[in-house]
Design a protein around this motif. Structure first.
Motif, PDB file in Angstrom:
ATOM      1  N   ARG A 136       0.862  -1.179   0.000  1.00  0.00           N
ATOM      2  CA  ARG A 136       0.000   0.000   0.000  1.00  0.00           C
ATOM      3  C   ARG A 136       0.907   1.240   0.000  1.00  0.00           C
ATOM      4  N   PHE A 137       0.691   2.126  -0.961  1.00  0.00           N
ATOM      5  CA  PHE A 137       1.534   3.326  -1.013  1.00  0.00           C
ATOM      6  C   PHE A 137       0.748   4.470  -1.627  1.00  0.00           C
ATOM      7  N   CYS A 138       1.269   5.691  -1.451  1.00  0.00           N
ATOM      8  CA  CYS A 138       0.651   6.867  -2.063  1.00  0.00           C
ATOM      9  C   CYS A 138       1.760   7.762  -2.616  1.00  0.00           C
ATOM     10  N   PHE A 139       1.430   8.480  -3.682  1.00  0.00           N
ATOM     11  CA  PHE A 139       2.375   9.388  -4.308  1.00  0.00           C
ATOM     12  C   PHE A 139       1.988  10.812  -3.951  1.00  0.00           C
ATOM     13  N   GLU A 140       2.924  11.570  -3.361  1.00  0.00           N
ATOM     14  CA  GLU A 140       2.644  12.918  -2.893  1.00  0.00           C
ATOM     15  C   GLU A 140       3.329  13.999  -3.725  1.00  0.00           C
ATOM     16  N   LEU A 157      -0.039  14.369   6.825  1.00  0.00           N
ATOM     17  CA  LEU A 157       0.494  13.058   6.454  1.00  0.00           C
ATOM     18  C   LEU A 157       1.098  12.298   7.628  1.00  0.00           C
ATOM     19  N   GLU A 160      -0.446   9.023   8.118  1.00  0.00           N
ATOM     20  CA  GLU A 160      -0.609   8.193   6.928  1.00  0.00           C
ATOM     21  C   GLU A 160       0.150   6.880   7.118  1.00  0.00           C
ATOM     22  N   ARG A 162       0.298   4.362   4.830  1.00  0.00           N
ATOM     23  CA  ARG A 162       0.860   3.819   3.597  1.00  0.00           C
ATOM     24  C   ARG A 162       2.268   4.372   3.370  1.00  0.00           C
ATOM     25  N   MET A 164       4.968   6.396   1.563  1.00  0.00           N
ATOM     26  CA  MET A 164       4.795   7.642   0.814  1.00  0.00           C
ATOM     27  C   MET A 164       5.975   7.878  -0.124  1.00  0.00           C
ATOM     28  N   GLY A 230       5.269   4.492   6.161  1.00  0.00           N
ATOM     29  CA  GLY A 230       4.045   5.011   6.753  1.00  0.00           C
ATOM     30  C   GLY A 230       4.122   5.005   8.273  1.00  0.00           C
TER      31      GLY A 230
END
Length: 284
Positions: A136-140, A157, A160, A162, A164, A230
């Motif tokens: 699980r990841f997110c792009f910021e 964040l 958060e 996930r 990052m 995260g």
């Protein structure tokens, strides 16, 4: 909603992020045969074409953040008239912190066909090299440059969970790592990937405080991607930790039931379990 039929189409194509050998066979075909190539930087495109020994047959036009609005309308007209338009950026996939999103948005709104020729991605490359969780990841993208806005974003964040992924310019890396260390804590695991797929590729992994010390003593160069773990799972609240807060309210004249309800709501814990903890503390 059914897509309208058009003679032409838009293709978003990924270009090498460093190693020219990562250019796919499909990218080569598109560069050679597309009617129009819309490039973020035409000079870089010409260097790529020279490196791949490709002589394009189509027209090359610039498409960047300063002319997106006017050029989007022009490109859509070209597609409607039957042209196949190839969209490329300096490196990686278009629209990921690069031009492309507005073109896709407008094309979709007008029912024009949009497809992609997948290719290299700095986001996914850095993520897989980081040694951090990838499930699980997110792009910021890029953090705000203004200190106040950057601090506010990191506060959002801080919980958060996930992994990052961030982009950053080499000359701003030290400032960024200091802000991350302050916002997330110096022990938070992270990785700094630079010059990925190139001759001097380097990936540094460790706590943010260690990466900050490295950046303070090094002249950082090249394309930079920062990956940060995260936030750890927050341990469940122990109702016993909130008994004192209930006692304080009760001593102030609030009924026990109301005090338990108020504290449980603020702490987001079970009223039943908190009430049981209060009774246990009182030996009942």
């Amino acid at each position: 909603m059914q897509e309208q039929t058009a003679a032409g189409e838009i293709t978003l194509a990924g270009t090498p992020i460093g190693n020219i050998g990562d250019a796919s066979a499909r990218l080569r075909e598109l560069l050679a045969g597309s009617d129009v190539i819309a490039a973020e930087d035409t000079r870089r495109l010409h260097r790529l074409l020279q490196g791949l020994q490709i002589a394009p047959t189509g027209r090359i036009i610039s498409y960047h953040e300063h002319n997106e609005e006017a050029r989007t309308a022009e490109l859509l007209d070209l597609v409607r008239s039957g042209n196949n338009v190839l969209m490329v950026t300096d490196a990686g996939m278009p629209s990921v912190s690069d031009p492309g999103y507005r073109l896709v948005e407008a094309a979709v709104a007008q029912g024009l066909r949009v497809t992609t020729a997948p290719g290299p991605s700095a986001v996914l490359t850095a993520l897989t090299l980081s040694g951090l969780p990838t499930d699980r990841f997110c792009f910021e993208g890029f953090l705000p440059r203004k200190p106040g806005e950057r601090k506010a974003r990191l506060a959002e964040l801080s919980r958060e969970q996930r992994t990052m992924v961030f982009f950053e310019a080499p000359h701003r890396l030290e400032v960024m790592l200091r802000a991350l260390s302050q916002g997330f804590g110096g022990n938070r695991k992270a990785a700094v990937a630079r010059e990925m797929t190139k001759l001097y590729e380097e990936v540094l992994r460790g706590p943010l405080e260690e990466l900050l010390r490295w950046s303070e003593s090094t002249e950082v160069r090249g394309e930079i991607v920062v990956v940060v773990a995260g936030a750890p799972d927050k341990p469940p609240e122990d109702p016993a930790d909130h008994v004192a807060a209930v006692d304080t309210l009760v001593s102030g004249g609030i009924r026990l039931k109301d005090a338990v309800s108020s504290v449980a709501e603020d702490a987001r814990i079970s009223k039943r379990e908190l009430y049981a903890a209060v009774l246990a503390a009182r030996g009942k």
